[in-house]
Design an enzyme around this catalytic site. Structure first.
Site, PDB file in Angstrom:
ATOM      1  N   GLU A  25       0.863  -1.183   0.000  1.00 53.44           N
ATOM      2  CA  GLU A  25       0.000   0.000   0.000  1.00 53.44           C
ATOM      3  C   GLU A  25       0.901   1.237   0.000  1.00 53.44           C
ATOM      4  OE1 GLU A  25      -2.894   0.775   3.200  1.00 53.44           O
ATOM      5  OE2 GLU A  25      -3.821   2.238   1.861  1.00 53.44           O
ATOM      6  N   ASP A  77      -3.062  12.010  -2.582  1.00 51.89           N
ATOM      7  CA  ASP A  77      -3.268  13.466  -2.623  1.00 51.89           C
ATOM      8  C   ASP A  77      -3.676  13.863  -4.041  1.00 51.89           C
ATOM      9  OD1 ASP A  77      -2.072  14.272   0.151  1.00 51.89           O
ATOM     10  OD2 ASP A  77      -0.663  12.847  -0.722  1.00 51.89           O
ATOM     11  N   LYS A  88      -4.533  21.612  -8.411  1.00 48.75           N
ATOM     12  CA  LYS A  88      -4.110  22.742  -9.256  1.00 48.75           C
ATOM     13  C   LYS A  88      -3.288  22.233 -10.445  1.00 48.75           C
ATOM     14  CE  LYS A  88      -4.027  26.098  -5.587  1.00 48.75           C
ATOM     15  NZ  LYS A  88      -3.262  26.517  -4.430  1.00 48.75           N
ATOM     16  N   ASP A 116     -11.747  10.535  -4.379  1.00 49.90           N
ATOM     17  CA  ASP A 116     -13.011  11.288  -4.369  1.00 49.90           C
ATOM     18  C   ASP A 116     -12.906  12.482  -5.321  1.00 49.90           C
ATOM     19  OD1 ASP A 116     -11.115  12.624  -2.702  1.00 49.90           O
ATOM     20  OD2 ASP A 116     -12.739  13.914  -2.011  1.00 49.90           O
ATOM     21  N   THR A 149     -12.334   6.410   5.577  1.00 53.62           N
ATOM     22  CA  THR A 149     -11.280   7.114   6.325  1.00 53.62           C
ATOM     23  C   THR A 149     -11.635   8.600   6.404  1.00 53.62           C
ATOM     24  OG1 THR A 149     -10.000   7.655   4.358  1.00 53.62           O
ATOM     25  CG2 THR A 149      -9.549   5.520   5.393  1.00 53.62           C
ATOM     26  N   ARG A 150     -10.820   9.323   7.150  1.00 57.38           N
ATOM     27  CA  ARG A 150     -11.020  10.763   7.304  1.00 57.38           C
ATOM     28  C   ARG A 150     -11.066  11.461   5.939  1.00 57.38           C
ATOM     29  NH1 ARG A 150      -7.663  15.167   8.759  1.00 57.38           N
ATOM     30  NH2 ARG A 150      -5.765  13.959   8.567  1.00 57.38           N
ATOM     31  N   GLU A 153     -11.754  10.122   2.928  1.00 58.52           N
ATOM     32  CA  GLU A 153     -12.953   9.771   2.165  1.00 58.52           C
ATOM     33  C   GLU A 153     -14.168  10.495   2.748  1.00 58.52           C
ATOM     34  OE1 GLU A 153     -13.740   5.624   1.606  1.00 58.52           O
ATOM     35  OE2 GLU A 153     -15.636   6.029   0.598  1.00 58.52           O
TER      36      GLU A 153
HETATM   37  C1  LIG Z   1      -4.858  11.952   1.287  1.00 57.01           C
HETATM   38  S1  LIG Z   1      -3.914  10.880   2.297  1.00 57.01           S
HETATM   39  C2  LIG Z   1      -4.858   9.355   2.261  1.00 57.01           C
HETATM   40  C3  LIG Z   1      -4.457   8.408   3.344  1.00 57.01           C
HETATM   41  C4  LIG Z   1      -5.182   7.059   3.372  1.00 57.01           C
HETATM   42  N1  LIG Z   1      -4.890   6.245   2.212  1.00 57.01           N
HETATM   43  C5  LIG Z   1      -6.667   7.259   3.529  1.00 57.01           C
HETATM   44  O1  LIG Z   1      -7.414   6.877   2.630  1.00 57.01           O
HETATM   45  O2  LIG Z   1      -7.076   7.773   4.571  1.00 57.01           O
HETATM   46  C6  LIG Z   1      -2.534  10.520   1.277  1.00 57.01           C
HETATM   47  C7  LIG Z   1      -1.363   9.985   2.057  1.00 57.01           C
HETATM   48  O3  LIG Z   1      -0.393   9.502   1.169  1.00 57.01           O
HETATM   49  C8  LIG Z   1       0.898   9.818   1.658  1.00 57.01           C
HETATM   50  N2  LIG Z   1       1.789   9.769   0.495  1.00 57.01           N
HETATM   51  C9  LIG Z   1       1.695  10.513  -0.627  1.00 57.01           C
HETATM   52  N3  LIG Z   1       2.629  10.153  -1.514  1.00 57.01           N
HETATM   53  C10 LIG Z   1       3.331   9.132  -0.940  1.00 57.01           C
HETATM   54  C11 LIG Z   1       4.437   8.338  -1.366  1.00 57.01           C
HETATM   55  N4  LIG Z   1       4.989   8.502  -2.573  1.00 57.01           N
HETATM   56  N5  LIG Z   1       4.907   7.401  -0.521  1.00 57.01           N
HETATM   57  C12 LIG Z   1       4.359   7.237   0.703  1.00 57.01           C
HETATM   58  N6  LIG Z   1       3.308   7.947   1.162  1.00 57.01           N
HETATM   59  C13 LIG Z   1       2.806   8.884   0.347  1.00 57.01           C
HETATM   60  C14 LIG Z   1       0.721  11.168   2.313  1.00 57.01           C
HETATM   61  O4  LIG Z   1       1.704  11.414   3.290  1.00 57.01           O
HETATM   62  C15 LIG Z   1      -0.687  11.015   2.931  1.00 57.01           C
HETATM   63  O5  LIG Z   1      -0.613  10.516   4.239  1.00 57.01           O
END
Ligand SMILES: C[S@@+](CC[C@H](N)C(=O)[O-])C[C@H]1O[C@@H](n2cnc3c(N)ncnc32)[C@H](O)[C@@H]1O
Length: 242
Positions: free
Chosen positions: A74, A149, A153, A185, A221-222, A224
């Site tokens: 993951e 993420d 933009k 989303d 999750t938070r 979503e």
């Molecule tokens: C928007 S959050 C979603 C977290 C989780 N999957 C959820 O659904 O709640 C995106 C997460 O991906 C992590 N992230 C982004 N790019 C990453 C990468 N290349 N390697 C590891 N983590 C990464 C960020 O630090 C962040 O915690």
């Protein structure tokens, strides 16, 4: 133009899919890291730059998990909510989760302990580097990317995790029949993911006429929840390696 205007590839700053948060761990998270880190974290050689994992190393995953099972990666497990629930749903899988945000990793440790889930290991670092350097081609049964993420933009689109290079890398690490699952989303990113993944010759869209069903155990999750409250449709994607 001088050489500094056009530096060689290795000197260019790598575009990464995450931001570097300054958030500190809470005392409970610090304690979890100290006390339970050794059970959950896999230490790997770090490269230069935030989250970088260096090339030229290997990890014996069956030794790490103490068994030989199907491996799933993951990327961006966040606070671990869907990771812990999905791992509990599939105790037959061994799951390696990459995250760069320390408080998220610590929160995940706490949830893993509470749930008594043992088939997960956490790596602090960039999951793209992790896929590249820590897993052999054809070695994974699955790759999960939930709510990456969205980088809405236009000038940030280059930071999106799911791009053609990622699609090729993910396809190369999956075994034939292995699955790449993703969710978002953010509709424009969902469409982009679909175009990028459809264009990868080694991947087959399992739901070419619509979006994929929500995978078992993928709890809200938070991120979503926030998307849903903002009125966004949640889109799942599922691709199979040829
Ligand atoms: C928007 S959050 C979603 C977290 C989780 N999957 C959820 O659904 O709640 C995106 C997460 O991906 C992590 N992230 C982004 N790019 C990453 C990468 N290349 N390697 C590891 N983590 C990464 C960020 O630090 C962040 O915690």
């Amino acid at each position: 133009m001088t050489a500094a205007d056009n530096p060689p590839e290795s000197h260019r700053r790598e575009v990464v899919s995450f931001v570097r948060h300054r958030a500190r761990m809470t005392p409970a998270q610090q304690r979890a890291w100290r006390e339970h880190g050794p059970d959950h974290l896999v230490e790997v050689d770090k490269g230069a730059g935030h989250g970088a994992i260096s090339a030229g190393q290997s990890v014996d995953w069956s030794a790490v998990f103490g068994r030989r099972s199907e491996l799933v990666v993951e990327i961006g497990s966040g606070a671990g909510d869907s990771l812990v629930a999905m791992a509990a749903e599939r105790p037959d899988l061994d799951i390696v989760a990459f995250e760069v945000f320390q408080p998220g990793i610590a929160a995940t440790m706490i949830k893993l302990n509470r749930a008594g889930v043992r088939n997960v290991r956490l790596v602090e670092g960039n999951g793209v580097h992790g896929l590249q350097h820590l897993f052999a081609p054809g070695s994974l049964a699955g790759i999960w990317v939930f709510f990456p993420d969205p980088w809405p933009k236009t000038r940030h689109h280059k930071r999106r995790l799911v791009n053609p290079e990622f699609a090729a890398l993910a396809a190369s690490r999956l075994r034939p029949g292995g699955r790449l699952l993703a969710a978002t989303d953010w509709a424009p990113y969902a469409d982009r993911m679909r175009r990028v993944l459809d264009a990868e010759p080694e991947l087959i869209n399992e739901h070419p006429d619509g979006w994929a069903p929500r995978p078992a155990g993928r709890v809200i999750t938070r991120f979503e929840g926030r998307g849903e409250r903002a009125g966004h449709d949640i889109r799942d994607l599922s691709y199979r390696r040829r």
